[in-house]
Design an enzyme around this catalytic site. Structure first.
Site, PDB file in Angstrom:
ATOM      1  N   THR A 179       0.995  -1.049  -0.055  1.00 26.97           N
ATOM      2  CA  THR A 179      -0.097   0.435   0.236  1.00 26.97           C
ATOM      3  C   THR A 179       0.893   1.323   0.651  1.00 26.97           C
ATOM      4  O   THR A 179       0.924   1.446  -1.465  1.00 26.97           O
ATOM      5  CB  THR A 179      -0.968  -0.171   1.024  1.00 26.97           C
ATOM      6  OG1 THR A 179      -1.508  -1.236   1.336  1.00 26.97           O
ATOM      7  CG2 THR A 179      -1.953   0.985   1.220  1.00 26.97           C
ATOM      8  N   VAL A 180       1.412   0.990   0.718  1.00 30.69           N
ATOM      9  CA  VAL A 180       2.341   2.751   1.243  1.00 30.69           C
ATOM     10  C   VAL A 180       3.915   2.649  -0.233  1.00 30.69           C
ATOM     11  O   VAL A 180       4.063   3.887  -1.014  1.00 30.69           O
ATOM     12  CB  VAL A 180       3.415   2.552   2.312  1.00 30.69           C
ATOM     13  CG1 VAL A 180       3.748   3.701   2.494  1.00 30.69           C
ATOM     14  CG2 VAL A 180       2.355   2.518   3.658  1.00 30.69           C
TER      15      VAL A 180
ATOM     16  N   LYS B 224       6.236   2.167  12.403  1.00 27.08           N
ATOM     17  CA  LYS B 224       5.433   2.840  14.514  1.00 27.08           C
ATOM     18  C   LYS B 224       5.585   1.350  15.395  1.00 27.08           C
ATOM     19  O   LYS B 224       6.466   1.422  16.420  1.00 27.08           O
ATOM     20  CB  LYS B 224       4.582   3.260  14.749  1.00 27.08           C
ATOM     21  CG  LYS B 224       3.153   2.730  14.957  1.00 27.08           C
ATOM     22  CD  LYS B 224       2.195   2.286  13.172  1.00 27.08           C
ATOM     23  CE  LYS B 224       1.366   1.481  13.147  1.00 27.08           C
ATOM     24  NZ  LYS B 224       0.483   1.404  11.781  1.00 27.08           N
TER      25      LYS B 224
ATOM     26  N   LYS C 242       2.330   5.254  19.045  1.00 31.98           N
ATOM     27  CA  LYS C 242       1.909   6.508  18.690  1.00 31.98           C
ATOM     28  C   LYS C 242       2.554   7.533  19.314  1.00 31.98           C
ATOM     29  O   LYS C 242       2.774   8.213  20.052  1.00 31.98           O
ATOM     30  CB  LYS C 242       0.755   6.858  17.697  1.00 31.98           C
ATOM     31  CG  LYS C 242       0.620   5.795  16.374  1.00 31.98           C
ATOM     32  CD  LYS C 242      -0.824   5.516  15.426  1.00 31.98           C
ATOM     33  CE  LYS C 242      -0.623   4.964  14.204  1.00 31.98           C
ATOM     34  NZ  LYS C 242      -1.988   4.360  13.756  1.00 31.98           N
TER      35      LYS C 242
ATOM     36  N   GLY D 266      -3.673   5.715   4.416  1.00 32.04           N
ATOM     37  CA  GLY D 266      -4.124   5.703   3.103  1.00 32.04           C
ATOM     38  C   GLY D 266      -2.551   5.304   2.561  1.00 32.04           C
ATOM     39  O   GLY D 266      -1.425   5.941   3.067  1.00 32.04           O
TER      40      GLY D 266
END
Ligand SMILES: NC(=O)c1ccc[n+]([C@@H]2O[C@H](COP(=O)([O-])OP(=O)(O)OC[C@H]3O[C@@H](n4cnc5c(N)ncnc54)[C@H](OP(=O)(O)O)[C@@H]3O)[C@@H](O)[C@H]2O)c1
Length: 430
Positions: free
Chosen positions: A13-14, A105, A205, A302
């Site tokens: 995706t990324v 992360k 996070k 996304g």
């Protein structure tokens, strides 16, 4: 320097978003950096897999050494995910003189101190903007934009899956399991959603953000974590009647140099700006001495939003290379870790109890709070004659966490209390 060679680890995706941005924004990126950015190798798991993008055959590899041992590669972008394998890859890359951009992360929460140490030792940059809140440039804001200020509190909706679930439960009055299933079908939730719904993802996070905000080394284990797995629709309905909206918040607070960090479902007063953050969107609310209150809002995940954060980091590295200022991206925290004790953490709390509807029960319960010196902001009792029970809802004024724990224990021990159904922290703003 007229060319920067990139080793891209991951084309999911990324990674796909990163290649698209590098291709589509080529002219602007060249203008910003003064050099061309070339993806020399891309590490994947399965070379045969059908890809959305056309990639030259000799660019894809399944051999990590093609990237970490290639002296011509200047920057490694790690967007493959995972823990140990990603850590080993990033570690090797830094040792071999490469700068690193990562969106991972999970790896930073586990191995952050080792990675930051390695980057400093080898005088290399390590950037990780995309690891928190996807497309929102919150890491850069904490490291640069607000660096002159003193941050005392952060509240973040930093997990899109849980925000989607809570929004749908609240607005469509649907049960948790039903919305979770829909979120999985729509691709907002993983097949195994535990890391999201149990608060672990948000905890990673908030640990990263509080380390930067307070210049103090906050680890995952310092975060008190509660997820939303056991939230009932009835909790949200009752909260709404009292003027609250439930959000899973990463919460970090500094008082007298000591810090509290948690992830928990919190009842926010419905006019708080964070209650307008809906569905899979993320936001971070910052309270700082000089600026006051600021909120950063946007897509927390996304392909393109996350890739935009990754490529911005890459630009940061390239600028540092051309200025000869690499290796300074990590600044060691100024303060030793000082965590607040339960006696020092204060909050308002919502309680929902099911009790036997017999004379004296209400008084017995309120006495427990009074004896602990806790007063009430709101209190109501609704009998259910069919069951011979009553539901008591109350919201306290500020009380220490230690006192709240003691009250919970005493209430649970009362024979007339059938069920302490829920306890939530309440945030009403200043
Ligand atoms: N997705 C998001 O919106 C988002 C947002 C913020 C941060 N992130 C972080 O970004 C990272 C990547 O997420 P993603 O959603 O892009 O993941 P993804 O879609 O699952 O893609 C992972 C990619 O890495 C490759 N890969 C995985 N493990 C590998 C290994 N051991 N060796 C070689 N290649 C490997 C896969 O190869 P194949 O293609 O051959 O399977 C795939 O191309 C994660 O750390 C995630 O937490 C993601």
């Amino acid at each position: 320097m007229n060319k920067i060679n990139i080793g891209l680890c991951g084309l999911g995706t990324v990674g796909t978003g990163v290649v698209k941005i590098l291709r589509e924004h080529q002219e602007e990126l060249f203008h910003q950096t003064g050099c061309s950015l070339e993806v020399k190798k891309i590490l994947v798991n399965n070379i045969e897999k059908e890809r959305e993008l056309q990639i030259a055959e000799d660019v894809l590899t399944t051999d990590v050494t093609d990237i970490v041992n290639d002296d011509s590669i200047d920057v490694v972008i790690e967007v493959m995910g995972g823990l140990k394998s990603a850590y080993e890859l990033v570690g090797e890359a830094l040792k071999n003189g490469k700068h690193v951009v990562t969106a991972n992360k999970d790896m930073l929460a586990e191995y952050g101190s080792e990675i930051f140490h390695l980057a400093s030792k080898h005088n290399r940059d390590i950037f990780y903007e995309a690891s928190v809140a996807g497309g929102i440039p919150i890491i850069r804001t904490l490291k640069e934009g607000l660096i002159a200020d003193r941050i005392n509190q952060l509240m973040g909706i930093v997990n899109g899956t849980t925000n989607y679930i809570l929004t749908k439960m609240d607005e469509e009055e649907r049960q948790f399991d039903d919305v979770l299933k829909e979120a999985q079908e729509l691709g907002f939730a993983e097949a195994d959603p535990s890391a999201d719904i149990d608060g672990l993802d948000a905890a990673r996070k908030i640990a990263l953000m509080s380390t930067l905000s307070f210049s103090m080394p906050i680890d995952l284990k310092d975060v008190d974590v509660k997820g939303i797995r056991n939230i009932e629709l009835e909790d949200l309905k009752l909260a709404k009647q009292l003027g609250y909206t439930m959000k899973l918040l990463g919460f970090a607070n500094r008082h007298n140099g000591r810090v509290e960090v948690s992830v928990e479902p919190v009842l926010l007063q419905s006019d708080h700006p964070l209650t307008s953050v809906k569905n899979e969107y993320n936001a971070v609310y910052v309270y700082s001495d000089a600026v006051g209150e600021t909120m950063f809002y946007g897509p927390g995940a996304g392909s393109l939003p996350t890739a935009s954060a990754v490529v911005s980091d890459l630009i940061g590295v390239v600028k540092n290379i051309s200025l000869g200022t690499t290796g300074k991206s990590y600044v060691k925290p100024l303060y030793e870790k000082e965590l607040q004790t339960d006696e020092e953490m204060f909050g308002k709390y919502f309680f929902r109890l099911e009790v036997d509807d017999i004379a004296g029960t209400f008084l017995e319960i309120t006495n427990i709070y009074t004896n602990a010196d806790i007063s009430f902001a709101k209190i109501s009792q609704v009998p259910d004659q069919s069951k011979g029970t009553a539901e008591i809802i109350l919201v306290t004024h500020q009380a220490s966490k230690a006192k709240i724990h003691s009250v919970i224990q005493q209430i649970t021990d009362l024979p007339a209390v059938r069920n302490l159904k829920s306890v939530y922290r309440v945030e009403e703003g200043e």
